[in-house]
Design a protein around this motif. Structure first.
Motif, PDB file in Angstrom:
ATOM      1  N   ASP A 122       0.845  -1.153   0.162  1.00  0.00           N
ATOM      2  CA  ASP A 122       0.010   0.041   0.124  1.00  0.00           C
ATOM      3  C   ASP A 122       0.697   1.589  -0.029  1.00  0.00           C
ATOM      4  O   ASP A 122       0.078   2.415   0.210  1.00  0.00           O
ATOM      5  N   GLY A 123       2.166   1.178  -0.095  1.00  0.00           N
ATOM      6  CA  GLY A 123       2.988   2.320  -0.509  1.00  0.00           C
ATOM      7  C   GLY A 123       3.531   3.054   0.721  1.00  0.00           C
ATOM      8  O   GLY A 123       4.179   4.059   0.511  1.00  0.00           O
ATOM      9  N   ASN A 135       7.652   0.099  13.854  1.00  0.00           N
ATOM     10  CA  ASN A 135       6.274   0.519  13.513  1.00  0.00           C
ATOM     11  C   ASN A 135       6.209   1.758  13.132  1.00  0.00           C
ATOM     12  O   ASN A 135       4.907   2.339  12.490  1.00  0.00           O
ATOM     13  N   SER A 136       7.202   2.318  12.776  1.00  0.00           N
ATOM     14  CA  SER A 136       7.211   3.936  12.067  1.00  0.00           C
ATOM     15  C   SER A 136       7.109   3.749  10.597  1.00  0.00           C
ATOM     16  O   SER A 136       7.735   2.949   9.921  1.00  0.00           O
ATOM     17  N   GLU A 137       6.114   4.425   9.867  1.00  0.00           N
ATOM     18  CA  GLU A 137       5.633   4.182   8.513  1.00  0.00           C
ATOM     19  C   GLU A 137       5.662   5.584   7.933  1.00  0.00           C
ATOM     20  O   GLU A 137       4.874   6.463   8.537  1.00  0.00           O
ATOM     21  N   VAL A 138       5.846   5.878   6.536  1.00  0.00           N
ATOM     22  CA  VAL A 138       5.618   6.972   6.019  1.00  0.00           C
ATOM     23  C   VAL A 138       4.917   6.394   4.556  1.00  0.00           C
ATOM     24  O   VAL A 138       5.496   5.804   3.773  1.00  0.00           O
ATOM     25  N   SER A 139       3.788   7.419   4.211  1.00  0.00           N
ATOM     26  CA  SER A 139       2.927   6.799   2.942  1.00  0.00           C
ATOM     27  C   SER A 139       3.859   7.480   1.648  1.00  0.00           C
ATOM     28  O   SER A 139       3.693   8.782   1.527  1.00  0.00           O
ATOM     29  N   LEU A 140       4.586   6.668   1.011  1.00  0.00           N
ATOM     30  CA  LEU A 140       5.005   7.473  -0.369  1.00  0.00           C
ATOM     31  C   LEU A 140       3.984   7.603  -1.276  1.00  0.00           C
ATOM     32  O   LEU A 140       3.980   8.219  -2.157  1.00  0.00           O
ATOM     33  N   ARG A 141       2.859   6.752  -1.166  1.00  0.00           N
ATOM     34  CA  ARG A 141       1.735   6.452  -2.177  1.00  0.00           C
ATOM     35  C   ARG A 141       1.122   7.901  -2.169  1.00  0.00           C
ATOM     36  O   ARG A 141       0.655   8.413  -3.202  1.00  0.00           O
ATOM     37  N   ASP A 142       0.532   8.302  -0.861  1.00  0.00           N
ATOM     38  CA  ASP A 142      -0.057   9.527  -0.914  1.00  0.00           C
ATOM     39  C   ASP A 142       0.956  10.659  -1.544  1.00  0.00           C
ATOM     40  O   ASP A 142       0.237  11.804  -1.927  1.00  0.00           O
ATOM     41  N   ARG A 156       0.652  10.483  -5.072  1.00  0.00           N
ATOM     42  CA  ARG A 156      -0.553  10.819  -5.731  1.00  0.00           C
ATOM     43  C   ARG A 156      -1.013  12.413  -5.537  1.00  0.00           C
ATOM     44  O   ARG A 156      -1.857  12.918  -6.290  1.00  0.00           O
ATOM     45  N   SER A 157      -0.338  13.169  -4.881  1.00  0.00           N
ATOM     46  CA  SER A 157      -0.603  14.498  -4.597  1.00  0.00           C
ATOM     47  C   SER A 157       0.101  15.088  -5.653  1.00  0.00           C
ATOM     48  O   SER A 157       0.015  16.489  -5.867  1.00  0.00           O
ATOM     49  N   GLY A 158       1.018  14.508  -6.522  1.00  0.00           N
ATOM     50  CA  GLY A 158       1.605  15.401  -7.490  1.00  0.00           C
ATOM     51  C   GLY A 158       3.166  15.754  -7.321  1.00  0.00           C
ATOM     52  O   GLY A 158       3.541  16.690  -7.888  1.00  0.00           O
ATOM     53  N   ALA A 159       3.399  15.321  -6.187  1.00  0.00           N
ATOM     54  CA  ALA A 159       4.774  15.660  -5.814  1.00  0.00           C
ATOM     55  C   ALA A 159       5.840  15.555  -6.826  1.00  0.00           C
ATOM     56  O   ALA A 159       5.759  14.473  -7.487  1.00  0.00           O
ATOM     57  N   SER A 160       7.045  16.182  -6.521  1.00  0.00           N
ATOM     58  CA  SER A 160       8.053  16.001  -7.625  1.00  0.00           C
ATOM     59  C   SER A 160       9.028  15.306  -6.913  1.00  0.00           C
ATOM     60  O   SER A 160       8.864  14.676  -5.858  1.00  0.00           O
ATOM     61  N   ASP A 161      10.053  14.580  -7.819  1.00  0.00           N
ATOM     62  CA  ASP A 161      11.056  13.752  -7.328  1.00  0.00           C
ATOM     63  C   ASP A 161      11.748  14.216  -6.008  1.00  0.00           C
ATOM     64  O   ASP A 161      12.117  13.512  -5.184  1.00  0.00           O
ATOM     65  N   GLU A 162      12.000  15.641  -6.181  1.00  0.00           N
ATOM     66  CA  GLU A 162      12.782  16.167  -5.119  1.00  0.00           C
ATOM     67  C   GLU A 162      12.126  16.089  -3.751  1.00  0.00           C
ATOM     68  O   GLU A 162      12.356  15.870  -2.704  1.00  0.00           O
TER      69      GLU A 162
END
Length: 371
Positions: free
Chosen positions: A309-310, A319-326, A329-335
């Protein structure tokens, strides 16, 4: 996405990054300076943590689904699956893979669930093979569909294969995985050998009272076959009813095997290898021990994980996670993506909390992490 939505998404990304930076070292400036200052490092600063560990190995879970129900991996009642629309799409998997490879990842392992359930797995491997700088594409599978699919997987560019196999006794195998399929898995092992994979790695989770009596039988497989049988200490995850008394330690396993083969030799390990490897002189294959509980290898950890799920997990047992999917999907740049990845890597702890603390922590079941 409208301009207003995009602007709002950009603000959310910046806020998420700022919070990650503050969480990392108490000051926004300190973390972001570390991330931008990659000219002083030969390896990407985004993938280098505060202890100097360089993360060049990425594990990507392609699905949460599995056609087995292994006791150490999934609760007996199953797991609640993430809605399909919230899982990473093919293009998102490849976008993230490209980004990580550009920053120095040179090995990607595809996991699950069971990765061979995913219909586009061949396409994903074919596209990964095109990434400049990616040296190794590996896969961990339960082997159920492997014999049928492996010729095409090899043609697509699959370099390494790990097959989960916890018993050589068909009835016990079915008890552990709660499904039939022993003979199909064995066919998969033989097909991998036939196609020239060497070594074919066999992952065996050892559990007291269940399969520790098969240690010598598994070790004997390496006499005439190019296998690396890897004995894995039983690890605690949500829903697998982990108990210290069920765990068979590396030292106990090694002692049992040495009683049979006293001339067992220890092999030289690579700097970031997770397995302690041994070989019986004259045998074609070798043995490995994954000692995550009794003798952790956190100091040399070079692994990051992306869940189906990204979410980015910088530690298997954290148990720490960061959503790269969100963020994606927000239109973030590579940077912007790299800033968030770098902040998460920067928060990676020196080592995991120890098996007793881990057993009390909230974490995903193994199947939702990526085995």
């Amino acid at each position: 996405m409208s301009d207003g939505q995009r602007s709002g998404a950009g603000t959310q990304i910046w806020l998420q990054l700022t919070l990650l930076c503050l969480w990392h070292d108490g000051t926004q400036r300190g973390c972001c300076k570390r991330l931008r200052d990659d000219s002083i490092l030969p390896f990407s600063a985004f993938l280098t943590d505060n202890f100097g560990r360089r993360h060049n190995y990425l594990r990507i879970s392609l699905t949460e689904k599995c056609n087995f129900r292994c006791q150490y991996c999934m609760p007996e009642e199953g797991v609640k699956l993430t809605p399909r629309g919230q899982l990473l799409s093919t293009s998102e998997v490849l976008t993230l893979a490209r980004l990580f490879v550009q920053e120095g990842v040179d090995k990607i392992r595809l996991t699950g669930g069971e990765p061979l359930i995913r219909p586009d797995v061949l396409h994903i491997i074919t596209e990964l093979r095109k990434l400049e700088g990616l040296k190794t594409i590996a896969m961990t599978t339960n082997g159920m569909n492997l014999a049928r699919l492996l010729p095409n997987l090899k043609d697509a560019g699959l370099d390494l294969i790990n097959i989960s196999l916890d018993s050589l006794v068909p009835a016990k195998f079915e008890f552990i995985v709660r499904r039939k399929g022993f003979h199909k898995v064995m066919e998969g092992v033989e097909k991998a050998i036939e196609l020239g994979y060497s070594p074919v790695k066999i992952n065996c989770v050892v559990m007291r009272g269940l399969n520790e009596d098969e240690l010598l039988d598994f070790a004997a497989l390496t006499e005439k076959k190019p296998l690396e049988v890897r004995f894995i200490e039983y690890m605690p995850f949500d829903g697998n009813k982990w108990n210290f008394k069920k765990m068979v330690s590396y030292q106990e396993m090694l002692d049992r095997i040495r009683q049979k083969w006293p001339d067992l030799e220890k092999l030289q390990a690579g700097q970031t290898d997770t397995a302690k490897t041994f070989k019986v002189p004259g045998f074609k294959g070798q043995l490995g021990f994954i000692t995550s509980m009794s003798d952790h290898f956190c100091r040399s950890c070079n692994r990051l994980r992306i869940t189906a799920d990204g979410n980015l997990k910088v530690c298997l047992f954290g148990n720490s996670e960061v959503s790269l999917r969100d963020v994606l999907r927000s239109g973030a740049s590579d940077e912007e993506l790299l800033q968030i990845i770098g902040a998460a890597v920067g928060r990676k702890k020196k080592q995991h909390a120890g098996m007793f603390s881990i057993s009390q922590m909230k974490n995903r079941p193994m199947i939702l992490i990526g085995g």
